[in-house]
Design a protein around this motif. Structure first.
Motif, PDB file in Angstrom:
ATOM      1  N   PRO A 240       0.826  -1.204   0.000  1.00  0.00           N
ATOM      2  CA  PRO A 240       0.000   0.000   0.000  1.00  0.00           C
ATOM      3  C   PRO A 240       0.866   1.261   0.000  1.00  0.00           C
ATOM      4  CG  PRO A 240       0.129  -0.902   2.195  1.00  0.00           C
ATOM      5  CD  PRO A 240       0.866  -1.873   1.310  1.00  0.00           C
ATOM      6  N   GLN A 241       0.355   2.335  -0.612  1.00  0.00           N
ATOM      7  CA  GLN A 241       1.126   3.546  -0.747  1.00  0.00           C
ATOM      8  C   GLN A 241       0.662   4.610   0.249  1.00  0.00           C
ATOM      9  OE1 GLN A 241       3.886   4.343  -2.822  1.00  0.00           O
ATOM     10  NE2 GLN A 241       3.843   2.124  -2.761  1.00  0.00           N
ATOM     11  N   PRO A 242       1.583   5.345   0.843  1.00  0.00           N
ATOM     12  CA  PRO A 242       1.202   6.381   1.812  1.00  0.00           C
ATOM     13  C   PRO A 242       0.680   7.628   1.115  1.00  0.00           C
ATOM     14  CG  PRO A 242       3.578   6.371   1.527  1.00  0.00           C
ATOM     15  CD  PRO A 242       3.044   5.220   0.705  1.00  0.00           C
ATOM     16  N   THR A 243      -0.047   8.440   1.878  1.00  0.00           N
ATOM     17  CA  THR A 243      -0.560   9.714   1.401  1.00  0.00           C
ATOM     18  C   THR A 243      -0.151  10.801   2.380  1.00  0.00           C
ATOM     19  OG1 THR A 243      -2.658   9.488   2.593  1.00  0.00           O
ATOM     20  CG2 THR A 243      -2.538   8.524   0.377  1.00  0.00           C
ATOM     21  N   LEU A 244      -0.569  12.043   2.081  1.00  0.00           N
ATOM     22  CA  LEU A 244      -0.245  13.140   2.986  1.00  0.00           C
ATOM     23  C   LEU A 244      -0.913  12.968   4.342  1.00  0.00           C
ATOM     24  CD1 LEU A 244      -0.417  16.264   0.636  1.00  0.00           C
ATOM     25  CD2 LEU A 244       1.586  14.988   1.389  1.00  0.00           C
ATOM     26  N   ALA A 245      -2.008  12.208   4.390  1.00  0.00           N
ATOM     27  CA  ALA A 245      -2.667  11.974   5.675  1.00  0.00           C
ATOM     28  C   ALA A 245      -1.800  11.155   6.627  1.00  0.00           C
ATOM     29  CB  ALA A 245      -4.002  11.266   5.453  1.00  0.00           C
ATOM     30  N   ASP A 246      -0.799  10.452   6.084  1.00  0.00           N
ATOM     31  CA  ASP A 246       0.084   9.627   6.914  1.00  0.00           C
ATOM     32  C   ASP A 246       1.320  10.376   7.378  1.00  0.00           C
ATOM     33  OD1 ASP A 246      -0.679   7.160   4.496  1.00  0.00           O
ATOM     34  OD2 ASP A 246      -1.552   7.313   6.492  1.00  0.00           O
ATOM     35  N   LEU A 247       1.469  11.637   6.964  1.00  0.00           N
ATOM     36  CA  LEU A 247       2.693  12.370   7.290  1.00  0.00           C
ATOM     37  C   LEU A 247       2.836  12.618   8.792  1.00  0.00           C
ATOM     38  CD1 LEU A 247       3.390  15.115   4.592  1.00  0.00           C
ATOM     39  CD2 LEU A 247       4.869  13.252   5.331  1.00  0.00           C
ATOM     40  N   GLN A 248       1.727  13.006   9.439  1.00  0.00           N
ATOM     41  CA  GLN A 248       1.823  13.324  10.863  1.00  0.00           C
ATOM     42  C   GLN A 248       2.268  12.109  11.668  1.00  0.00           C
ATOM     43  OE1 GLN A 248       1.356  16.550  12.230  1.00  0.00           O
ATOM     44  NE2 GLN A 248       2.447  15.452  13.836  1.00  0.00           N
ATOM     45  N   GLN A 249       1.738  10.936  11.327  1.00  0.00           N
ATOM     46  CA  GLN A 249       2.167   9.716  12.018  1.00  0.00           C
ATOM     47  C   GLN A 249       3.639   9.430  11.758  1.00  0.00           C
ATOM     48  OE1 GLN A 249      -0.062   6.252  10.930  1.00  0.00           O
ATOM     49  NE2 GLN A 249       0.922   4.939  12.423  1.00  0.00           N
ATOM     50  N   LEU A 250       4.100   9.688  10.523  1.00  0.00           N
ATOM     51  CA  LEU A 250       5.513   9.504  10.213  1.00  0.00           C
ATOM     52  C   LEU A 250       6.383  10.408  11.078  1.00  0.00           C
ATOM     53  CD1 LEU A 250       7.834   8.443   8.348  1.00  0.00           C
ATOM     54  CD2 LEU A 250       7.328  10.368   6.851  1.00  0.00           C
ATOM     55  N   VAL A 251       5.972  11.666  11.219  1.00  0.00           N
ATOM     56  CA  VAL A 251       6.739  12.620  12.019  1.00  0.00           C
ATOM     57  C   VAL A 251       6.716  12.223  13.491  1.00  0.00           C
ATOM     58  CG1 VAL A 251       6.853  15.025  12.781  1.00  0.00           C
ATOM     59  CG2 VAL A 251       6.398  14.501  10.386  1.00  0.00           C
ATOM     60  N   ASP A 252       5.534  11.822  13.982  1.00  0.00           N
ATOM     61  CA  ASP A 252       5.420  11.456  15.400  1.00  0.00           C
ATOM     62  C   ASP A 252       6.259  10.238  15.750  1.00  0.00           C
ATOM     63  OD1 ASP A 252       3.678  13.553  15.691  1.00  0.00           O
ATOM     64  OD2 ASP A 252       1.867  12.333  15.511  1.00  0.00           O
ATOM     65  N   ASN A 253       6.412   9.318  14.798  1.00  0.00           N
ATOM     66  CA  ASN A 253       7.159   8.085  15.056  1.00  0.00           C
ATOM     67  C   ASN A 253       8.607   8.154  14.587  1.00  0.00           C
ATOM     68  OD1 ASN A 253       4.791   6.964  16.045  1.00  0.00           O
ATOM     69  ND2 ASN A 253       4.212   6.072  14.073  1.00  0.00           N
ATOM     70  N   SER A 254       9.079   9.342  14.259  1.00  0.00           N
ATOM     71  CA  SER A 254      10.428   9.466  13.701  1.00  0.00           C
ATOM     72  C   SER A 254      11.520   9.329  14.752  1.00  0.00           C
ATOM     73  CB  SER A 254      10.578  10.815  12.987  1.00  0.00           C
ATOM     74  OG  SER A 254      10.425  11.888  13.902  1.00  0.00           O
ATOM     75  N   GLY A 255      11.170   9.513  16.034  1.00  0.00           N
ATOM     76  CA  GLY A 255      12.178   9.418  17.082  1.00  0.00           C
ATOM     77  C   GLY A 255      13.014  10.663  17.263  1.00  0.00           C
ATOM     78  N   ILE A 256      12.654  11.750  16.564  1.00  0.00           N
ATOM     79  CA  ILE A 256      13.357  13.021  16.723  1.00  0.00           C
ATOM     80  C   ILE A 256      12.330  14.106  16.970  1.00  0.00           C
ATOM     81  CG2 ILE A 256      15.279  12.315  15.248  1.00  0.00           C
ATOM     82  CD1 ILE A 256      14.070  13.933  13.026  1.00  0.00           C
ATOM     83  N   GLU A 257      12.804  15.246  17.453  1.00  0.00           N
ATOM     84  CA  GLU A 257      11.915  16.390  17.663  1.00  0.00           C
ATOM     85  C   GLU A 257      11.679  17.071  16.318  1.00  0.00           C
ATOM     86  OE1 GLU A 257      11.817  20.633  20.134  1.00  0.00           O
ATOM     87  OE2 GLU A 257      13.386  19.131  20.527  1.00  0.00           O
ATOM     88  N   ALA A 258      10.470  16.947  15.792  1.00  0.00           N
ATOM     89  CA  ALA A 258      10.162  17.463  14.456  1.00  0.00           C
ATOM     90  C   ALA A 258       8.826  18.188  14.479  1.00  0.00           C
ATOM     91  CB  ALA A 258      10.141  16.336  13.424  1.00  0.00           C
ATOM     92  N   GLU A 259       8.743  19.244  13.671  1.00  0.00           N
ATOM     93  CA  GLU A 259       7.519  20.045  13.561  1.00  0.00           C
ATOM     94  C   GLU A 259       7.064  20.034  12.105  1.00  0.00           C
ATOM     95  OE1 GLU A 259       5.961  24.633  14.377  1.00  0.00           O
ATOM     96  OE2 GLU A 259       8.096  24.186  14.160  1.00  0.00           O
ATOM     97  N   LEU A 260       5.773  19.750  11.888  1.00  0.00           N
ATOM     98  CA  LEU A 260       5.206  19.662  10.540  1.00  0.00           C
ATOM     99  C   LEU A 260       4.214  20.792  10.341  1.00  0.00           C
ATOM    100  CD1 LEU A 260       4.630  18.202   7.832  1.00  0.00           C
ATOM    101  CD2 LEU A 260       2.930  16.831   9.075  1.00  0.00           C
TER     102      LEU A 260
END
Length: 366
Positions: A240-260
């Protein structure tokens, strides 16, 4: 095959060892020390979720008694979970002076050389779980990075294979259109001419059959060419392919302090959404690999028919781990962007960080 003990069993073993330590060093005639030591032993049940609080709860037992196993276990857990080395140093010093001080009657003669020797031995005892915990943390980080690299390489191999397949389909479609379809068309034309020009009824009937079959074959060939061109116009995407709706989860699970932050005027085509997602994913992976301790800012904006994505990270606060790298991540991003008519640029910033920028047309002109 892993021989690691289950977490509940390991916690129970540590509590049991701490209780044996209490039994060996204390007796019931010292209720205050006994209560502090027992509290320290059972506080180890909180060590995975509240490591700093657990260590603080074990310090009174070190200060009032010789039962120190609980405090050492708590210090190891804290070292394996936190990245704040200054905090670990303070905790190790606190353990050292607590262990060398006998309350309620302190006896710490700093004028005696033996005192400093005893402090050095105690400091070494405190440093051992700290170093061991940091080693376990580094090993865990390295395992995660290697797993990410392995996953990225597998993904890259799949994309490469699909790109080759797409090129082969395009070549096959072109050959079918330029050679086979042309020849079948000639057969249909010649059969039609023979049907009209012949006086023999059987010949005209045979020519009509040849012409009809040729036309049917030509229609089927044109359909096959359209299918091959549609599948070969760009590399087949993985599902399955990701969309922009999955970006926040990607950022939250990145393991670094990130702001989207996103500023989009409308929905984007699925290929553009996938390109944006993969760019942010690769950038965050590079931050974890090459800039430990850095924070990242992700900006996605749309101006007219152009989409711009920038991922900027600050300077690292810790040295990077020497991880193996195939150096194909940015190359893959550039290839994906070029297929969509866009560009990828990257480079260091003036404050010691790094910035990755993706620009794509969003109107489907690619």
């Amino acid at each position: 095959m892993s021989t690691r003990l289950p977490a509940p069993l390991l916690d129970a073993a540590l509590v049991g060892a701490s209780l044996l330590d209490v039994w060996a060093h204390l007796d019931t005639s010292e209720p205050l020390r006994m209560v502090c030591a027992l509290a320290a032993a059972f506080a180890l049940l909180l060590r995975r979720h509240l490591p700093l609080l657990t260590f603080l709860l074990t310090l009174p037992a070190v200060l009032l008694s010789d039962a120190v196993i609980a405090a050492l276990a708590a210090l190891y857990t804290l070292a394996s979970l936190t990245r704040r080395r200054a905090l670990l140093a303070v905790c190790a010093v606190a353990f050292t002076f607590s262990d060398r001080t006998s309350w309620p009657s302190p006896d710490l003669d700093l004028s005696a050389p033996s005192t400093f020797i005893a402090l050095a031995y105690t400091a070494a005892t405190a440093a051992a779980p700290v170093f061991l915990g940091q080693l376990v943390q580094t090993r865990r980080d390295l395992s995660l990075r290697l797993a990410e690299i392995s996953q990225a390489r597998d993904h890259e191999r799949q994309l490469t294979a699909q790109t080759v397949l797409a090129k082969e389909r395009t070549t096959l479609a072109r050959e079918m259109h330029d050679v086979v379809s042309h020849q079948v068309s000639l057969i249909a034309v010649r059969a039609g001419a023979l049907q009209v020009g012949s006086r023999d009824a059987e010949v005209r009937q045979a020519a009509a059959t040849i012409r009809r079959l040729s036309v049917q074959t030509l229609d089927e060939l044109r359909h096959m060419v359209s299918v091959l061109r549609a599948s070969g116009s760009r590399p087949t995407e993985l599902v399955p392919q990701p969309t922009l709706a999955d970006l926040q989860q990607l950022v939250d699970n990145s393991g670094i302090e990130a702001e989207l932050r996103t500023d989009l005027s409308g929905s984007l085509p699925p290929p553009v959404q996938r390109a944006v997602y993969r760019t942010v994913q690769e950038a965050l992976t590079n931050v974890r690999k090459h800039a430990p301790g850095a924070s990242a800012a992700i900006r996605i904006s749309q101006k007219g028919t152009n989409v711009r994505v920038t991922v900027t990270n600050t300077a690292p606060t810790r040295p990077a781990l020497p991880l193996p790298s195939a150096n194909h991540g940015l190359v893959g991003l550039r290839q994906r962007a070029e297929l969509l008519g866009g560009t990828v640029t990257c480079g260091p910033t003036t404050d010691g960080g790094y910035q990755l920028c993706l620009q794509l047309p969003s109107d489907g002109t690619w």
